[in-house]
Motif scaffolding. Structure first.
Motif, short mmCIF file in Angstrom:
data_model
loop_
_atom_site.label_atom_id
_atom_site.label_comp_id
_atom_site.label_asym_id
_atom_site.label_seq_id
_atom_site.Cartn_x
_atom_site.Cartn_y
_atom_site.Cartn_z
N ARG A 1 1.11 -0.93 -0.31
CA ARG A 1 -0.06 -0.23 0.19
C ARG A 1 0.91 1.28 0.42
NH1 ARG A 1 -2.71 -0.50 6.00
NH2 ARG A 1 -0.61 -0.27 7.18
N LEU A 2 0.40 1.92 -0.46
CA LEU A 2 1.06 3.53 -0.88
C LEU A 2 1.65 4.41 0.34
CD1 LEU A 2 2.73 5.23 -2.64
CD2 LEU A 2 0.65 6.55 -3.84
N ALA A 3 2.72 4.10 0.53
CA ALA A 3 2.55 5.23 2.09
C ALA A 3 2.62 6.85 1.94
CB ALA A 3 3.30 4.81 3.14
N TYR A 4 3.14 6.84 0.95
CA TYR A 4 3.75 8.36 0.54
C TYR A 4 4.21 9.14 -0.71
CZ TYR A 4 7.96 8.49 2.25
OH TYR A 4 10.10 7.92 3.03
N GLU A 5 4.32 9.34 -1.69
CA GLU A 5 4.49 9.81 -2.66
C GLU A 5 4.85 11.24 -2.91
OE1 GLU A 5 3.33 9.91 -7.34
OE2 GLU A 5 2.12 9.24 -5.86
N THR A 6 6.18 11.71 -3.26
CA THR A 6 6.54 12.49 -3.49
C THR A 6 7.36 13.25 -4.71
OG1 THR A 6 9.37 12.10 -3.27
CG2 THR A 6 7.86 12.93 -0.86
N GLU A 7 7.59 14.21 -5.34
CA GLU A 7 7.72 14.54 -6.86
C GLU A 7 8.64 13.19 -7.43
OE1 GLU A 7 9.57 18.12 -9.43
OE2 GLU A 7 8.47 18.46 -7.78
N ASP A 8 10.02 12.83 -6.41
CA ASP A 8 11.05 12.13 -6.92
C ASP A 8 11.01 10.42 -6.41
OD1 ASP A 8 12.45 14.30 -7.46
OD2 ASP A 8 13.11 14.90 -6.38
N PHE B 1 1.82 -4.37 8.33
CA PHE B 1 3.03 -3.37 7.40
C PHE B 1 3.83 -2.47 8.29
CE2 PHE B 1 -1.43 -4.60 5.89
CZ PHE B 1 -1.08 -4.78 4.20
N ASP B 2 4.70 -3.44 8.53
CA ASP B 2 6.30 -2.80 9.01
C ASP B 2 6.60 -3.04 8.38
OD1 ASP B 2 6.06 -5.89 9.29
OD2 ASP B 2 6.66 -6.12 11.53
N ARG B 3 6.99 -3.34 7.06
CA ARG B 3 7.95 -2.71 6.38
C ARG B 3 7.80 -1.99 4.88
NH1 ARG B 3 10.64 -8.87 4.57
NH2 ARG B 3 12.60 -6.35 3.85
N ALA B 4 9.13 -1.65 4.64
CA ALA B 4 8.46 -0.59 3.42
C ALA B 4 9.96 -0.83 2.72
CB ALA B 4 8.47 0.67 4.00
N VAL B 5 9.67 0.08 1.29
CA VAL B 5 10.61 0.24 -0.37
C VAL B 5 9.83 1.23 -0.08
CG1 VAL B 5 11.16 -1.91 -0.76
CG2 VAL B 5 8.95 -0.94 -1.55
N THR B 6 11.07 1.71 -1.02
CA THR B 6 11.58 2.86 -1.68
C THR B 6 11.69 3.07 -3.07
OG1 THR B 6 11.18 4.35 0.27
CG2 THR B 6 11.93 5.83 -1.87
N ILE B 7 11.03 3.56 -3.89
CA ILE B 7 11.11 3.33 -5.39
C ILE B 7 11.33 4.77 -5.89
CG2 ILE B 7 10.34 2.80 -7.99
CD1 ILE B 7 8.91 0.57 -6.24
N ARG B 8 12.39 4.87 -6.71
CA ARG B 8 12.72 6.28 -7.39
C ARG B 8 12.06 6.43 -8.72
NH1 ARG B 8 18.65 7.90 -8.18
NH2 ARG B 8 17.43 9.40 -9.16
N LYS B 9 11.81 7.09 -9.13
CA LYS B 9 10.17 7.32 -9.93
C LYS B 9 11.13 7.41 -11.29
CE LYS B 9 6.71 9.24 -7.88
NZ LYS B 9 5.89 10.87 -8.03
N ALA B 10 11.94 7.95 -11.06
CA ALA B 10 13.56 8.36 -12.55
C ALA B 10 13.91 7.28 -12.83
CB ALA B 10 14.55 9.77 -12.18
N GLY C 1 0.74 3.70 -15.41
CA GLY C 1 1.35 4.81 -15.45
C GLY C 1 0.86 5.38 -13.84
N VAL C 2 0.64 5.08 -13.97
CA VAL C 2 0.36 5.12 -12.18
C VAL C 2 0.60 4.45 -11.30
CG1 VAL C 2 -1.36 6.87 -12.65
CG2 VAL C 2 -2.28 4.68 -11.96
N TRP C 3 0.74 4.83 -9.96
CA TRP C 3 1.24 4.51 -8.48
C TRP C 3 0.53 4.18 -7.63
CZ3 TRP C 3 5.90 2.88 -8.83
CH2 TRP C 3 7.15 3.21 -9.87
N ALA C 4 0.08 2.68 -7.77
CA ALA C 4 -1.39 2.47 -7.53
C ALA C 4 -1.27 2.29 -6.02
CB ALA C 4 -1.08 0.62 -7.50
#
Length: 77
Positions: free
Chosen positions: A8-15, A28-37, A67-70
Motif C-alpha cells: 500500500r502506498l505510504a507516501y509519494e513525492t515528486e521523486d 505493514f511494518d516494512r517498506a520499500v522506496t522506489i525512485r521514479k526516475a 502509468g500511475v502508482w497504485a
C-alpha cells in the motif's frame, strides 16, 4: 507454499514513492522506496529478501502497465 503479499502506498513525492508491505498477517511494518526516475529500490530496513523484492516488483509492474502508482495491490500465488 502459497505467497500472499499486500502493498500500500505510504507516501509519494515528486521523486519517489514509498510502499509499506506485509503478508497474511497484515502487519505493514516494512517498506520499500522506489525512485521514479530509474526504478531504483531501497528497502527501508535493509533486508533485501523475497518479500521486499516482490513488493517493489508489484508496485513497479502496476506503474509500467497503468502509468500511475497504485494506492494498493495484492498478489496471491
Amino acid at each position: 507454499m502459497a505467497i500472499y503479499l499486500v502493498v500500500r502506498l505510504a507516501y509519494e513525492t515528486e521523486d519517489e514513492v514509498t510502499y509499506q508491505f506485509g503478508g497474511a498477517d497484515h502487519r505493514f511494518d516494512r517498506a520499500v522506496t522506489i525512485r521514479k526516475a530509474d526504478y531504483s529500490v531501497t528497502v527501508v530496513d535493509g533486508r533485501q529478501d523475497a518479500m521486499a523484492v516482490g513488493a517493489a516488483g508489484l508496485a513497479m509492474r502496476r506503474h509500467r502497465i497503468d502509468g500511475v502508482w497504485a494506492k494498493s495491490e495484492i498478489r496471491q500465488s
